[in-house]
Write a protein that holds these residues in place. Sequence first.
Motif, PDB file in Angstrom:
ATOM      1  N   PRO A   1       0.678  -1.129   0.098  1.00  0.00           N
ATOM      2  CA  PRO A   1       0.319   0.147  -0.122  1.00  0.00           C
ATOM      3  C   PRO A   1       0.548   1.534  -0.202  1.00  0.00           C
ATOM      4  O   PRO A   1       1.691   1.596  -0.013  1.00  0.00           O
ATOM      5  CB  PRO A   1      -0.537  -0.163   1.180  1.00  0.00           C
ATOM      6  CG  PRO A   1      -0.347  -0.825   1.971  1.00  0.00           C
ATOM      7  CD  PRO A   1       0.657  -2.387   1.318  1.00  0.00           C
TER       8      PRO A   1
ATOM      9  N   HIS B   1       1.372   3.934   1.835  1.00  0.00           N
ATOM     10  CA  HIS B   1       2.068   3.343   3.074  1.00  0.00           C
ATOM     11  C   HIS B   1       2.116   2.249   4.499  1.00  0.00           C
ATOM     12  O   HIS B   1       1.307   1.674   4.114  1.00  0.00           O
ATOM     13  CB  HIS B   1       1.963   4.354   3.968  1.00  0.00           C
ATOM     14  CG  HIS B   1       1.556   6.241   3.829  1.00  0.00           C
ATOM     15  ND1 HIS B   1       0.887   6.679   2.528  1.00  0.00           N
ATOM     16  CD2 HIS B   1       2.316   7.100   4.221  1.00  0.00           C
ATOM     17  CE1 HIS B   1       0.997   8.185   2.028  1.00  0.00           C
ATOM     18  NE2 HIS B   1       2.317   8.468   3.319  1.00  0.00           N
TER      19      HIS B   1
ATOM     20  N   GLU C   1       1.912  -0.870   6.512  1.00  0.00           N
ATOM     21  CA  GLU C   1       0.870  -1.081   7.354  1.00  0.00           C
ATOM     22  C   GLU C   1       1.252  -2.344   7.321  1.00  0.00           C
ATOM     23  O   GLU C   1       1.888  -3.374   6.714  1.00  0.00           O
ATOM     24  CB  GLU C   1      -0.496  -1.269   6.407  1.00  0.00           C
ATOM     25  CG  GLU C   1      -0.356  -0.212   6.320  1.00  0.00           C
ATOM     26  CD  GLU C   1      -2.724   0.073   5.415  1.00  0.00           C
ATOM     27  OE1 GLU C   1      -3.089  -0.533   6.180  1.00  0.00           O
ATOM     28  OE2 GLU C   1      -2.205   0.702   3.968  1.00  0.00           O
TER      29      GLU C   1
ATOM     30  N   THR D   1       2.567   0.779  11.406  1.00  0.00           N
ATOM     31  CA  THR D   1       1.928   1.307  10.375  1.00  0.00           C
ATOM     32  C   THR D   1       1.976   3.094  10.810  1.00  0.00           C
ATOM     33  O   THR D   1       1.892   3.898  11.778  1.00  0.00           O
ATOM     34  CB  THR D   1       0.712   1.441  10.743  1.00  0.00           C
ATOM     35  OG1 THR D   1       0.413  -0.284   9.872  1.00  0.00           O
ATOM     36  CG2 THR D   1      -0.442   2.376   9.625  1.00  0.00           C
ATOM     37  N   THR D   2       3.008   3.345   9.296  1.00  0.00           N
ATOM     38  CA  THR D   2       3.490   5.005   9.549  1.00  0.00           C
ATOM     39  C   THR D   2       2.832   5.156   8.512  1.00  0.00           C
ATOM     40  O   THR D   2       2.363   5.113   7.203  1.00  0.00           O
ATOM     41  CB  THR D   2       4.742   5.285   9.476  1.00  0.00           C
ATOM     42  OG1 THR D   2       5.424   4.408   8.279  1.00  0.00           O
ATOM     43  CG2 THR D   2       5.555   4.720  11.097  1.00  0.00           C
TER      44      THR D   2
ATOM     45  N   LEU E   1      -5.457   0.995  13.457  1.00  0.00           N
ATOM     46  CA  LEU E   1      -5.476   0.302  12.071  1.00  0.00           C
ATOM     47  C   LEU E   1      -4.564  -0.616  12.422  1.00  0.00           C
ATOM     48  O   LEU E   1      -4.402  -1.042  11.539  1.00  0.00           O
ATOM     49  CB  LEU E   1      -5.486   1.515  11.946  1.00  0.00           C
ATOM     50  CG  LEU E   1      -4.632   1.397   9.948  1.00  0.00           C
ATOM     51  CD1 LEU E   1      -5.880   0.278   9.304  1.00  0.00           C
ATOM     52  CD2 LEU E   1      -4.273   3.245   9.564  1.00  0.00           C
TER      53      LEU E   1
END
Lengths: 656, 656
Positions: free
Chosen positions: A87, A89, A91, A101-102, A440
């Motif tokens: 994705p 960013h 995850e 996750t950043t 998340l």
Amino acid sequence: MLIVDSVQYAKAGHPGMALGMAEVGYVLYRHVMRYNPRNPKWFNRDRFVLSAGHGCLLQYVCLHIAGFQSVQLQDLQRLCKLGSRTPGHPENVVTDGIEVTTGPLGQGVANAVGLALAEAHLAARFNKPDAILVDHRTYCIMGDGCAMEGISHEAASLAAYWKLNKLTLIYDDNHNTIDGPTTLAFSEDISTRFKALGWNTITVENIHSNMNSFKDALCSAFSENEKPTFIRVKTLIGKLSGKEGTSKAHHGTFDEDDVKKMRQKVNWSDRGPFHVLPMVYREMQIQADHGERLEEEWYSKLNYYQSKYPEESVEFKILLNGGLVPGWESSLTKWSASEPVDATRGYSEKCLNQLAKVLPGLIGGSADLATSNKAYLHDFKDFSQPNSPWGRNIRYGVREHSMAGISNGLALHGSGLIPFAATFLIFSDYMKNSIRLSALSKAGVIYIMTHDSIGLGEDGPTHQPVEQFAGLRAVPRLLVFRPADGNETAGAYKMAVANRDVPSLIALSRQKVVAHLEGTSASGVERGGYIVSDNSGNDLPEIMLIGTGSELCLCEGSAKMLRKEGRRVRVVSLVCWRLFDQQPKEYKEYVLPPRVSKRVSVEAGSPMGWREYVGGQGWVIGVEDFGASGAYLDTFKKFGFTEENVTRVTKSLLSD
Amino acid sequence: MLIVDSVQYAKAGHPGMALGMAEVGYVLYRHVMRYNPRNPKWFNRDRFVLSAGHGCLLQYVCLHIAGFQSVQLQDLQRLCKLGSRTPGHPENVVTDGIEVTTGPLGQGVANAVGLALAEAHLAARFNKPDAILVDHRTYCIMGDGCAMEGISHEAASLAAYWKLNKLTLIYDDNHNTIDGPTTLAFSEDISTRFKALGWNTITVENIHSNMNSFKDALCSAFSENEKPTFIRVKTLIGKLSGKEGTSKAHHGTFDEDDVKKMRQKVNWSDRGPFHVLPMVYREMQIQADHGERLEEEWYSKLNYYQSKYPEESVEFKILLNGGLVPGWESSLTKWSASEPVDATRGYSEKCLNQLAKVLPGLIGGSADLATSNKAYLHDFKDFSQPNSPWGRNIRYGVREHSMAGISNGLALHGSGLIPFAATFLIFSDYMKNSIRLSALSKAGVIYIMTHDSIGLGEDGPTHQPVEQFAGLRAVPRLLVFRPADGNETAGAYKMAVANRDVPSLIALSRQKVVAHLEGTSASGVERGGYIVSDNSGNDLPEIMLIGTGSELCLCEGSAKMLRKEGRRVRVVSLVCWRLFDQQPKEYKEYVLPPRVSKRVSVEAGSPMGWREYVGGQGWVIGVEDFGASGAYLDTFKKFGFTEENVTRVTKSLLSD
């Protein structure tokens, strides 16, 4: 070129940082970090965090060449595609090898501090001179954006205070952000700033011509026994490309002509896209094999530990298995109506301290409000190096945002730690994005939020939450509890601890509640909503009063008055909306029968969302404006939170 | 003793800081600050911000002895009482002489930077060598808590970058926070940190024995031409009391015995509570008289300015009168259906730039996303000292939280500035508490928030807002707009600018919307919700589709399909819930007739709150979980945001 090819293929992504930091990624994954691609979750692996999450291509490419199954070439070709393992960013819940996750800037720095804190704490609790089980380093890459964010500053201050010497923060000093050169908004002497916080600071001037300079800096970090290390690496964003050194390289694709030139520069013209030389894989395999050996050695060490230190080993194994022990729930008190009444923050204190005795991973603290939140483990010391790193109370100072980010790191360390983070509910506003990231990234943090309504009184509207319930209940997956008394508080803790992949937030009163209610129960809390009292017998109630937290007793009080007048009244506790929503339709309609349209909700917060439960004809007693400074009962009265007013509203609805 | 008496009387409050900083307060209000108690809003007054807002007693007592009518002795006696002018934390909307509302720590530092920025900017625009109209200093007291908060760090970094030399930050270094000594969680060399940010730093070691040392530090600040000044004042919290120097003095009352001893120490034993010597008032009157004279002189200067510089003076007067000029609304474009279609962030860019031409106070910027937000005033330069302090674009860097806090300062400078602050909607999470304080303190900031849904696509769930609408709509007073196209965007700006006492937040799409809708209008936006299209003629519609923002066109598209099948369908835009809620019942029932129970809402965000508008039998098409990285149309499809799905849901409801 893999970075460039991926971006061109996806027609999206952020190549600039990935290109500029390619050498850093290579050195870390080839020469420095200890990991086993065949078991990305190996306990004693080094942790890597890409706080500048938009540069995820750097990590995806490193994971790929390092042999992680999670990132194949076809995954790189699916960058930013729906359902891909790559994705936009990084995850942790999507791609093995990603620790946290950043993306929202600065968060990763706090996460990394949490990971390093977990290591320091567990090392102190479990390591023996002849059996070092916990011994890894934490690396974090931060960009200029991360460096500007307040959360990174808070976390950096704590890292130095806590003497997290195994934490290395690598600052990608590329002099550019999205809008242009950093000189648009940045003039700090950042190394001196970190030095003032207590960091070991090193600058690497020439990584693009000499990768060893970065290796040397890492070696110097290894020899540091007290301070975390800040390595400022001067890089060229979008290295090799025509946009090199400018903010244009930050995100977006390259002209095909530019790509051609880049291929020429690295003698890659005769290779197709996504080509990797076999020697690259072979070379990286050396580090992977090394990691695999280390893991094997670690398991023999663990075996030795189990035989030599059986007692410690039991606890360590509990943590490795997620931190829960059979029967932990029974540690929670059951309150009876005859016991002295307290504020729910008081019940919370009891629950937390009971749980701490049976859950070896329970660890956490407060943002300088431990005395008010009552979120302190009395049987344990403060975490402090070198004095008491085994301490399970964490003093965050007045740093709510990083407290939450660090708690995410503690949870995602994957070592059975169950972090709690406490402050006033109003300051959930300071932590909002980190709380969201807990949900998340499946970090089972327990947020303990006291002073949960205008009922906190004198401190006034700046400290009185009004809209916070609504905002937090809307966060996907997050479990928001607002218990009414001791037994509901115990139930909230039970669900918060049991749900290790979901964060929970427990909202608690400053003021004493009126009573232990007879009909409340921990088991009721598990279903999110339930009937607390009802005098309707075999009939349906004429009206239902639905409350939460400190207002549930107003519902009970009012119901009693109405029942004396012969009314059939049901009182429902809706302590956790999300859990209630997840119940089967039959249960929900049993608790809130559709045929009973006369309903009143009572909660000292924003009316937002209550219509779902009171229906089109129900009434919502809530707070529509900011609160006011005043004694608790005066404030409650001003906003209509008295038995008399609830009764008045209810009667008027009954007579409609 | 006034401080002690007030706390004892109220049985609440925070005396510790007020006692420790009494000398600082005295020096500022008696010797240094320029103000006129008879006109607390005098334009060119020095601004004072108590970032450590819990120490409000310090300011209340200073305001009282300085002669401000807003704080009488009886007000001190009503500390923290409901409806008093002395609430538990200082509120600018309650007490004259208070510039901003503080309490949540660190916010005041950002506010002060905003006030100093306003001064620097306006000075550059209007001052002439022979007529200095704008020339005041800004003072801010920050405590240890403020010093730890990330927002204060962000703001401090910007203050130095912007060279706000007339800003003085006074750090109450009392070594204590609520939970104990600062050594529990703080080990920074804070002066070096501020020096690294670019501040002039001074330490005052002995204020309790020599007030002149603090006066000297202030003098040194006056002579600084570039840097803001950080004065670290070492104080004893709870000075004089038995709790002196300990965290026990932070809040709460004193033992009566302790009070007695304090009275003895200051030879006050024979005075009753709330006694003030007439000489104190006389002494303070000197400074008040001085301020009054300064104000008189300022008005003569203003007269001179008007005659000598008529052109500049016109603009200056507009600002003094609040910043609006008759007819400013007509600068906003009207879009027709034939014009090229854009993302609403594109329409926003046009509106903002049109407004900048007619509103001399419009000033603002972005947290390093100007290119993405399109929140940049193309006809104006960046604010930059010494190059272009008259520039009206502010580069905040990646510092969302302080951007909002600084914007509050700009708004509350009271000089007709209309600040805008822009970032991605997801990062409203970073700014949440400051946005709340905009609403509480009546700061008419315009928040421009683009990339407002899962429709932003590739950046994925960390960047896709889901629950943000719900959380923001629940903030009391805040106007949240989600315009659907150009005309609605213009309407949102119109309302945002017109409401100078209320903050507004305009949520805008990254992706292009489908069309300029025929039925939308700026005037519709003024009512918050209105009918966009309806083919029901004299009948009621069979069903209503209610949408906002980029999903309104899905409603229109779906309505067209249904109408072809002979259905009577109404489409309603609910662009601003709060404005709609404020309409008369008749209007609301005209737009959403109670008899039409078949309703579908379409918004790519949390369903929270929609039940209020769709009723018990309506359907809510929303996003219940986090979004996903992917191309915009793929993501929209995955979550059901297609005309086909809206039509499917609607038909199924029609056939119920």
